[in-house]
Design a protein around this motif. Structure first.
Motif, PDB file in Angstrom:
ATOM      1  N   TYR A 203       1.097  -0.785  -0.092  1.00 14.57           N
ATOM      2  CA  TYR A 203      -0.339  -0.181  -0.192  1.00 14.57           C
ATOM      3  C   TYR A 203       0.547   1.141  -0.010  1.00 14.57           C
ATOM      4  N   ALA A 204       0.052   1.985  -0.955  1.00 15.30           N
ATOM      5  CA  ALA A 204       1.690   3.878  -0.708  1.00 15.30           C
ATOM      6  C   ALA A 204       0.751   4.507  -0.320  1.00 15.30           C
ATOM      7  N   TYR A 205       1.431   5.057   0.451  1.00  9.64           N
ATOM      8  CA  TYR A 205       0.339   6.899   1.834  1.00  9.64           C
ATOM      9  C   TYR A 205      -0.389   7.313   0.808  1.00  9.64           C
ATOM     10  N   GLU A 206      -1.240   7.559   1.445  1.00 13.51           N
ATOM     11  CA  GLU A 206      -1.818   8.721   0.176  1.00 13.51           C
ATOM     12  C   GLU A 206      -2.378   9.593   1.481  1.00 13.51           C
ATOM     13  N   PRO A 207      -2.729  11.040   1.283  1.00  8.79           N
ATOM     14  CA  PRO A 207      -3.160  11.581   2.404  1.00  8.79           C
ATOM     15  C   PRO A 207      -4.670  10.755   3.167  1.00  8.79           C
ATOM     16  N   ILE A 208      -5.132  11.102   4.466  1.00  6.94           N
ATOM     17  CA  ILE A 208      -6.668  10.570   4.694  1.00  6.94           C
ATOM     18  C   ILE A 208      -7.721  11.772   4.591  1.00  6.94           C
ATOM     19  N   GLN A 209      -8.423  11.337   3.450  1.00 11.16           N
ATOM     20  CA  GLN A 209      -9.231  12.637   3.801  1.00 11.16           C
ATOM     21  C   GLN A 209     -10.649  12.245   3.107  1.00 11.16           C
ATOM     22  N   LYS A 210     -10.727  10.612   3.352  1.00 11.02           N
ATOM     23  CA  LYS A 210     -11.757   9.512   3.654  1.00 11.02           C
ATOM     24  C   LYS A 210     -11.728   8.829   4.017  1.00 11.02           C
ATOM     25  N   VAL A 211     -12.319   8.284   5.123  1.00  8.84           N
ATOM     26  CA  VAL A 211     -12.380   7.117   6.241  1.00  8.84           C
ATOM     27  C   VAL A 211     -14.107   6.174   5.919  1.00  8.84           C
ATOM     28  N   LEU A 212     -13.523   4.901   6.164  1.00  8.77           N
ATOM     29  CA  LEU A 212     -14.717   4.335   5.937  1.00  8.77           C
ATOM     30  C   LEU A 212     -14.975   3.818   7.600  1.00  8.77           C
ATOM     31  N   PHE A 213     -16.538   4.137   8.251  1.00  2.31           N
ATOM     32  CA  PHE A 213     -16.796   3.990   8.985  1.00  2.31           C
ATOM     33  C   PHE A 213     -17.291   2.134   9.130  1.00  2.31           C
ATOM     34  N   LEU A 214     -17.418   0.953   9.736  1.00  2.00           N
ATOM     35  CA  LEU A 214     -17.769   0.410   9.628  1.00  2.00           C
ATOM     36  C   LEU A 214     -18.647  -0.480  10.675  1.00  2.00           C
ATOM     37  N   THR A 215     -19.931  -0.336  10.391  1.00  2.00           N
ATOM     38  CA  THR A 215     -21.098  -0.853  11.985  1.00  2.00           C
ATOM     39  C   THR A 215     -22.283  -1.124  11.445  1.00  2.00           C
TER      40      THR A 215
ATOM     41  N   ILE B 242     -16.007  10.614   6.777  1.00  2.00           N
ATOM     42  CA  ILE B 242     -16.555   9.583   7.255  1.00  2.00           C
ATOM     43  C   ILE B 242     -17.690   8.824   7.037  1.00  2.00           C
ATOM     44  N   HIS B 243     -18.009   7.760   6.233  1.00  2.00           N
ATOM     45  CA  HIS B 243     -18.602   7.464   5.356  1.00  2.00           C
ATOM     46  C   HIS B 243     -19.039   6.437   6.293  1.00  2.00           C
ATOM     47  N   VAL B 244     -20.190   5.817   7.107  1.00  2.00           N
ATOM     48  CA  VAL B 244     -20.499   5.235   7.861  1.00  2.00           C
ATOM     49  C   VAL B 244     -21.448   4.310   7.486  1.00  2.00           C
ATOM     50  N   LEU B 245     -21.308   2.622   7.102  1.00  2.00           N
ATOM     51  CA  LEU B 245     -21.530   2.078   6.602  1.00  2.00           C
ATOM     52  C   LEU B 245     -21.873   0.687   6.961  1.00  2.00           C
TER      53      LEU B 245
ATOM     54  N   LYS C 115     -28.160  10.514  12.520  1.00  2.00           N
ATOM     55  CA  LYS C 115     -27.307  11.682  12.433  1.00  2.00           C
ATOM     56  C   LYS C 115     -28.051  12.672  12.993  1.00  2.00           C
ATOM     57  N   ASP C 116     -28.797  12.903  13.636  1.00  2.00           N
ATOM     58  CA  ASP C 116     -29.540  13.431  15.305  1.00  2.00           C
ATOM     59  C   ASP C 116     -28.523  13.517  15.868  1.00  2.00           C
ATOM     60  N   SER C 117     -27.624  12.281  16.199  1.00  2.00           N
ATOM     61  CA  SER C 117     -26.378  12.564  17.166  1.00  2.00           C
ATOM     62  C   SER C 117     -25.253  13.575  16.622  1.00  2.00           C
ATOM     63  N   PHE C 118     -25.060  13.136  15.693  1.00  2.00           N
ATOM     64  CA  PHE C 118     -23.797  14.164  14.811  1.00  2.00           C
ATOM     65  C   PHE C 118     -24.415  15.074  14.103  1.00  2.00           C
ATOM     66  N   LYS C 119     -25.494  15.633  14.268  1.00  2.00           N
ATOM     67  CA  LYS C 119     -25.485  16.950  13.104  1.00  2.00           C
ATOM     68  C   LYS C 119     -25.138  17.408  12.629  1.00  2.00           C
ATOM     69  N   SER C 120     -23.596  18.503  12.892  1.00  2.00           N
ATOM     70  CA  SER C 120     -23.130  19.081  12.722  1.00  2.00           C
ATOM     71  C   SER C 120     -21.529  18.501  11.809  1.00  2.00           C
ATOM     72  N   ASP C 121     -21.804  17.301  11.928  1.00  2.00           N
ATOM     73  CA  ASP C 121     -20.753  16.138  12.236  1.00  2.00           C
ATOM     74  C   ASP C 121     -20.230  16.344  10.305  1.00  2.00           C
ATOM     75  N   ASP C 122     -18.913  16.531   9.207  1.00  2.00           N
ATOM     76  CA  ASP C 122     -19.168  16.150   8.181  1.00  2.00           C
ATOM     77  C   ASP C 122     -19.084  14.427   7.684  1.00  2.00           C
ATOM     78  N   ILE C 123     -19.769  14.076   8.051  1.00  2.00           N
ATOM     79  CA  ILE C 123     -20.376  12.920   8.111  1.00  2.00           C
ATOM     80  C   ILE C 123     -21.947  12.203   7.375  1.00  2.00           C
ATOM     81  N   THR C 124     -21.423  10.689   6.425  1.00  2.00           N
ATOM     82  CA  THR C 124     -22.822  10.550   5.830  1.00  2.00           C
ATOM     83  C   THR C 124     -22.929   9.156   6.191  1.00  2.00           C
ATOM     84  N   PHE C 125     -23.634   8.859   6.496  1.00  2.00           N
ATOM     85  CA  PHE C 125     -24.659   7.723   6.661  1.00  2.00           C
ATOM     86  C   PHE C 125     -25.777   6.416   5.790  1.00  2.00           C
ATOM     87  N   SER C 126     -25.174   5.495   5.465  1.00  2.00           N
ATOM     88  CA  SER C 126     -25.675   4.481   4.546  1.00  2.00           C
ATOM     89  C   SER C 126     -25.336   3.575   4.938  1.00  2.00           C
TER      90      SER C 126
END
Length: 276
Positions: free
Chosen positions: A150-162, A186-189, A207-218
C-alpha cells in the motif's frame, strides 16, 4: 507530543508500513518508537538459556548485532521521504511478540500502533490469527494495519463499518476524533445480507447525534458483503477503513479478497482498529 509505536520485523511489509508511520507522525506531531521483538530459540529451555546469557553472553549479542544492521534501513526510508526531522527511538525486546507489543504500547502510552501486514495475496493466507489481528484485539490504543504494497495517501475519507448498534456511537466519536485531525470526511456504512425494517429509524437517530459533523450514513442490502465493501472503498476513494474489534469477520473479508477481482485498489487499504 503524541507517540506512535511501530513494531517491526524488518520485512518488506513492515518497512513499507514505516513510510505510513512517518507520514502519520508528521500529520499528528508525533514521535515514533520502533519495537523489534525476538523470541527464545526453539528447543532451548528458558532456565538454561538465561544461564548461558548470564555467564557467557551468547545468543543475545547476535540478535543485537542483527538489530543494529537493520535499523539503518529505517533511517534510509526517513531520508528518502524527507522526514529525518521526525523523532525516532528504537527498542529491542525479548518475548512473545503480541504480548510485548501490547505491553510496550501501554507502558509508553502510545496513542497509535502502526503495523505492516501481508494482507491479501490470493493464497488463502488468514489475517485472523496473525500478530496484527491479535494486537488489534488486545491493545487499548488505536491500531493501524497497513497492507503490504500500500502506498501512503493523505487521509481524506474514512470508512466506518458498523451495525448501527447503540454502543457503536461511542466508537464513531473516537473515529471522528481521528478523522478531525486530517479534516477527513467519514462514510458510515452497514452492509447486510438481510434487509432491516428498522434501519431508517436507526440512521435517523445517528444523524441527530452527529448533526453538525462531516459524516454521511448509508445502509446497503446485498449478499455480496465483502465485494460491496471493496467497491464502496474504490468508488468513494476511501483512504482508511475504521471498525470495532467486534467485527472480526469484516477484518477477514477485507484482507482475504482475491486479487483476480481487478479492483482499482490492487491491495486493501489500511484498517484502523478502534478499541471498544
Amino acid at each position: 507530543m503524541k507517540k506512535i509505536l511501530f513494531p517491526t520485523d524488518f520485512s518488506a511489509a513492515s518497512l513499507n508500513a514505516f513510510v505510513y508511520a512517518l507520514h502519520l507522525a508528521k500529520n499528528i506531531n508525533a514521535e515514533i518508537i520502533t519495537l523489534h521483538v525476538y523470541e527464545l530459540p526453539i528447543g532451548l529451555a528458558i532456565d538454561n538459556y538465561d544461564f548461558l546469557l548470564e555467564n557467557y553472553n551468547i545468543g543475545e549479542w547476535g540478535v543485537f548485532e542483527n538489530f543494529k544492521s537493520e535499523v539503518p534501513k529505517l533511517r534510509d526510508i526517513a531520508e528518502r521521504e524527507r522526514m529525518e526531522h521526525i523523532p525516532v527511538t528504537h527498542m529491542l525486546e525479548r518475548g512473545i511478540p503480541v504480548d510485548e507489543i501490547v505491553t510496550t504500547a501501554a507502558s509508553e502510552r502510545a496513542d497509535i500502533i502502526v503495523m505492516g501486514t501481508k494482507g491479501a495475496t490470493g493464497l488463502k493466507e488468514v489475517f485472523l490469527g496473525t500478530i496484527a489481528e491479535k494486537v488489534i484485539r488486545h491493545a487499548k490504543s488505536f491500531v493501524i494495519a497497513v497492507p503490504e504494497g500500500y502506498a501512503y495517501e493523505p487521509i481524506q475519507k474514512v470508512l466506518f463499518l458498523t451495525e448501527y448498534e447503540k454502543y457503536e456511537t461511542g466508537l464513531l466519536k473516537k473515529a471522528k476524533g481521528f478523522a478531525d485531525i486530517f479534516k477527513a470526511h467519514i462514510h458510515v456504512l452497514e452492509v447486510k445480507k438481510h434487509n432491516d425494517d428498522a434501519i431508517g429509524v436507526h440512521i435517523s437517530k445517528w444523524k441527530d447525534s452527529f448533526k453538525s459533523d462531516d459524516i454521511t450514513f448509508s445502509f446497503i442490502n446485498t449478499d455480496a458483503t465483502e465485494d460491496l465493501i471493496l467497491e464502496f472503498i474504490d468508488y468513494h476513494k476511501i483512504n482508511i477503513a475504521a471498525m470495532s474489534i467486534h467485527h472480526k469477520n469484516l477484518f477477514e473479508r477485507l484482507f482475504l479478497f482475491s486479487l483476480s477481482k481487478q479492483m482499482a485498489f490492487h491491495s486493501t487499504i489500511p484498517v484502523l482498529g478502534i478499541p471498544a
